[in-house]
Design a protein around this motif. Structure first.
Motif, mmCIF file in Angstrom:
data_model
loop_
_atom_site.group_PDB
_atom_site.id
_atom_site.type_symbol
_atom_site.label_atom_id
_atom_site.label_comp_id
_atom_site.label_asym_id
_atom_site.label_seq_id
_atom_site.Cartn_x
_atom_site.Cartn_y
_atom_site.Cartn_z
ATOM 1 N N UNK A 108 0.862 -1.180 0.000
ATOM 2 C CA UNK A 108 0.000 0.000 0.000
ATOM 3 C C UNK A 108 0.900 1.231 0.000
ATOM 4 N N UNK A 109 0.429 2.263 -0.666
ATOM 5 C CA UNK A 109 1.135 3.545 -0.703
ATOM 6 C C UNK A 109 0.101 4.595 -0.335
ATOM 7 N N UNK A 110 0.353 5.270 0.765
ATOM 8 C CA UNK A 110 -0.630 6.261 1.224
ATOM 9 C C UNK A 110 0.068 7.242 2.151
ATOM 10 N N UNK A 111 -0.493 8.443 2.309
ATOM 11 C CA UNK A 111 0.120 9.428 3.197
ATOM 12 C C UNK A 111 0.338 8.856 4.597
ATOM 13 N N UNK A 112 1.382 9.360 5.268
ATOM 14 C CA UNK A 112 1.765 8.823 6.577
ATOM 15 C C UNK A 112 0.606 8.850 7.574
ATOM 16 N N UNK A 113 -0.209 9.906 7.531
ATOM 17 C CA UNK A 113 -1.303 10.031 8.506
ATOM 18 C C UNK A 113 -2.295 8.875 8.375
ATOM 19 N N UNK A 114 -2.441 8.347 7.174
ATOM 20 C CA UNK A 114 -3.350 7.199 6.969
ATOM 21 C C UNK A 114 -2.582 5.899 7.213
#
Ligand code: PLP
Length: 384
Positions: free
Chosen positions: A245-251
């Motif tokens: 998965x690649x997603x912003x750190x907050x998520x």
């Protein structure tokens, strides 16, 4: 005791793909065009990397998010290929295939009653996972838009309960691919709204005649998009179970908690193999892709000759012709084809209500198998 079980689980149906594949398995001489996995062996340098890891005793837990070197390799791979830049430290999770990536994504974002917009027909993996989280799948009929989700189709379904929109392109089962411009239209509609985009790009390396575009690269989209990818299809590694998965750190920090308590980490041996795939093997998919392209052209021409209309799909390894003119349900068609000609195809109904009236054929099998299967399909159609 069955009555005590979770009703969300009891309500889940076994996938229509499995139903046909199980039936086909008991028929001698069957030709299966149902396969959802590459027919090539995993490239030998990847297998060798796994041997080396095993022999070196790399058989212990890895960090929950995956080996740092693998996360770096995954981030570098999508960065170089698709122009998406992610920080390997806190924006990448290595999962057990794209399937587990979808599961942790949906479980992280959904609360009971949340709605998820999906293009139909669609890969059967999403609906059950959404329901298990108490979410509500909202299927959008894409049959009149070349099986592509559009801003116009999404708009009427948006409301305060909409938590996410799923984009699964290149598509299983239709093989359709979204262009950058089409994604931009959707981005314009969704930017600034309180919702996520789940972009399942597991077939991103198998796009023919055009290039793969990811919505995460469009302005205003990265912060709300969770990209799912993996090595099952690109590197013929379905059994190794490596996705990411690649997603912003907050998520990602919250997804990582679900992942940690769910599986601790992906298999260490598979992760070492995956490093080889994403470094020395970045172009491993190319020769396979060329082979798929020529098979796609062959199957498309044969189906067109048989009077099964469809436009040429741009990606993945499936064709999804219409059988609506035959006035048969897709499951009846698939069962009769199996009984009368020993050819297995997947009924479109396996891909949601909007798949009814179609069948899915996979060309992830040898040319000689395809030729035989299509000859038999042709005889079947002639006798109907
Ligand atoms: C669209 C789509 N997403 C996810 C998956 C699951 O992939 P994996 O085998 O990596 O779990 C598949 C597998 O067929 C797929 O077609």
């Amino acid at each position: 005791m069955e009555h005590l079980l979770n009703s969300n689980v009891k309500d889940i149906q076994i996938s229509g793909i499995r139903k046909i594949a199980n039936k086909a398995a008991s028929i001698p001489g069957v030709i299966s065009l149902t396969i959802g996995q590459p027919d090539f062996p995993t490239p030998s340098h990847i297998v060798e990397a796994a041997h080396q890891a095993m022999n070196a005793g790399k058989t212990v837990y890895t960090p929950n998010a995956g080996l740092p070197e693998l996360r770096e390799a995954a981030a570098a791979f999508v960065g170089a290929r698709y122009g998406q830049h992610y920080n390997a430290n806190d924006e990448v999770i290595i999962t057990n295939g794209a399937s587990q990536a979808l599961d942790i994504t949906l479980r992280t974002i959904l609360s009971p009653g949340d709605e998820v917009i999906l293009p139909g027909p669609i890969y059967p993996g999403y609906e059950p996972l959404i329901r298990l989280s108490g979410g509500i799948p909202v299927l959008v009929d894409t049959r009149d838009s070349e099986f592509k989700l559009t801003a116009e189709l999404i708009q009427p379904h948006l409301n305060e309960r909409t938590k996410a929109v799923v984009l699964g392109y290149p598509s299983n089962p239709t093989g359709r691919v979204m262009t950058q411009e089409e994604l931009q239209d959707i981005a314009r509609l969704l930017s600034g709204r309180d919702l996520f985009i789940i972009s399942d790009e597991i077939y991103s390396e198998l796009v023919y005649d055009m290039s793969h575009a990811s919505i995460a690269t469009i302005e205003g989209m990265r912060e709300r998009t969770i990209v799912i990818n993996g090595l099952s299809k690109s590197h013929s590694m379905t059994g190794w179970r490596i996705g990411f998965t690649l997603a912003p750190a907050a998520i990602t920090q919250h997804m990582l908690k679900v992942h940690q308590y769910n599986v601790t980490c992906a298999s260490s041996i598979s992760q070492y193999a995956a490093i080889a795939a994403l470094t020395a093997g970045v172009d491993d998919a190319l020769p396979m892709k060329e082979e798929y392209r020529s098979r796609r052209d062959y199957v498309h021409a044969r189906l067109t000759d048989m009077g099964l209309p469809l436009s040429k799909p741009e990606g993945a390894f499936y064709l999804f012709p219409s059988i609506r003119h035959l006035n048969m349900e897709s499951m009846d068609f698939a069962l009769r084809l199996l009984e009368e000609q020993q050819v297995a195809v997947v009924p479109g109904s396996a891909f949601s209500v909007y798949g009814e009236g179609y069948i899915r054929l996979s060309y992830a099998c040898a040319q000689s198998v395809l030729e035989q299967g299509l000859d038999r399909l042709e005889s079947f159609l002639q006798r109907l």
